[in-house]
Design a protein around this motif. Sequence first.
Motif, PDB file in Angstrom:
ATOM      1  N   UNK A 129      76.857  19.071 -21.646  1.00  8.92           N
ATOM      2  CA  UNK A 129      75.818  19.865 -22.284  1.00  8.92           C
ATOM      3  C   UNK A 129      76.370  20.634 -23.482  1.00  8.92           C
ATOM      4  N   UNK A 130      77.650  20.969 -23.420  1.00  7.93           N
ATOM      5  CA  UNK A 130      78.331  21.635 -24.522  1.00  7.93           C
ATOM      6  C   UNK A 130      79.195  20.598 -25.236  1.00  7.93           C
ATOM      7  N   UNK A 131      79.795  20.926 -26.383  1.00  5.23           N
ATOM      8  CA  UNK A 131      80.610  19.924 -27.079  1.00  5.23           C
ATOM      9  C   UNK A 131      81.703  19.299 -26.215  1.00  5.23           C
ATOM     10  N   UNK A 132      82.234  20.062 -25.260  1.00  2.00           N
ATOM     11  CA  UNK A 132      83.288  19.524 -24.403  1.00  2.00           C
ATOM     12  C   UNK A 132      83.178  20.130 -23.015  1.00  2.00           C
ATOM     13  N   UNK A 133      83.661  19.393 -22.020  1.00  2.00           N
ATOM     14  CA  UNK A 133      83.718  19.883 -20.645  1.00  2.00           C
ATOM     15  C   UNK A 133      85.128  19.672 -20.118  1.00  2.00           C
ATOM     16  N   UNK A 134      85.662  20.691 -19.458  1.00  2.00           N
ATOM     17  CA  UNK A 134      86.986  20.631 -18.855  1.00  2.00           C
ATOM     18  C   UNK A 134      86.808  20.622 -17.341  1.00  2.00           C
ATOM     19  N   UNK A 135      87.197  19.522 -16.703  1.00  2.00           N
ATOM     20  CA  UNK A 135      87.049  19.376 -15.255  1.00  2.00           C
ATOM     21  C   UNK A 135      88.441  19.410 -14.628  1.00  2.00           C
ATOM     22  N   UNK A 136      88.620  20.232 -13.609  1.00  2.00           N
ATOM     23  CA  UNK A 136      89.940  20.428 -13.017  1.00  2.00           C
ATOM     24  C   UNK A 136      89.810  20.757 -11.533  1.00  2.00           C
ATOM     25  N   UNK A 137      90.911  20.569 -10.814  1.00  2.00           N
ATOM     26  CA  UNK A 137      90.928  20.835  -9.387  1.00  2.00           C
ATOM     27  C   UNK A 137      91.742  22.059  -9.027  1.00  2.00           C
ATOM     28  N   UNK A 138      91.929  22.305  -7.723  1.00  2.00           N
ATOM     29  CA  UNK A 138      92.635  23.516  -7.260  1.00  2.00           C
ATOM     30  C   UNK A 138      94.063  23.629  -7.775  1.00  2.00           C
ATOM     31  N   UNK A 139      94.732  22.503  -8.039  1.00  2.00           N
ATOM     32  CA  UNK A 139      96.133  22.547  -8.469  1.00  2.00           C
ATOM     33  C   UNK A 139      96.293  22.728  -9.969  1.00  2.00           C
ATOM     34  N   UNK A 140      95.187  22.793 -10.724  1.00  2.00           N
ATOM     35  CA  UNK A 140      95.287  22.791 -12.193  1.00  2.00           C
ATOM     36  C   UNK A 140      94.517  23.940 -12.845  1.00  2.00           C
TER      37      UNK A 140
END
Length: 206
Positions: A129-140
């Motif tokens: 929905x925005x120019x970029x999305x950052x997807x990460x998990x518990x370790x990052x």
Amino acid sequence: MHDRLHELETDVRDLPVPPAATIRARGNSRRRRRRVTVATAAVAVATATAGITLAWPQQQRQLPTATAPADRPATPGLTCDLTLPSDPAQVRVRVLDGGASPTRMATTAAQLEARRFTVLDGTTGPRPATPATVVYGPAAIGTAAVLRAVVYGDATMRFDPTRPAGDKTIDLILGPAFTRLATTTEMNENLATAGEPTAPPECANR
């Protein structure tokens, strides 16, 4: 009135005009002073080939670390890692196509590699929905905060508690509106403004 206007016109015409070089020098001096002010307020981030050093000042505003509501209960046994990377190579990024042009995708991946981030092969992802999305998990969580600072403009931070423990890979999904990465100065300002990363509500150790 006509005589007064004529006098003003004569006065303006006779004003000394400094050379263009002098005007540019004054402008450069002002810009240098602004850069010194920003550099003093910004976090110290050394991006030399030896690695980066991150100093996170305490600030009131935090980078958003999850899209989950604040009252979501913690996941039993979910331990989250907020450790900041000491070297850009520790930030493992998968650049995913969320609608950005192939040229933009290739340029962004190359620029991340030039900054010594570890760039992994990526394919496609959901259109952000925005120019970029950052997807990460518990370790990052810590490394994702640094990657967010490298992205110019608006970006959505999406925490995925289902990622395996120890998986430090971060997905950077680039949408059609994505334009570029942040410059070093902009990254420093983003880090200084963000403060320390915080654990999402799902983390048992928050």
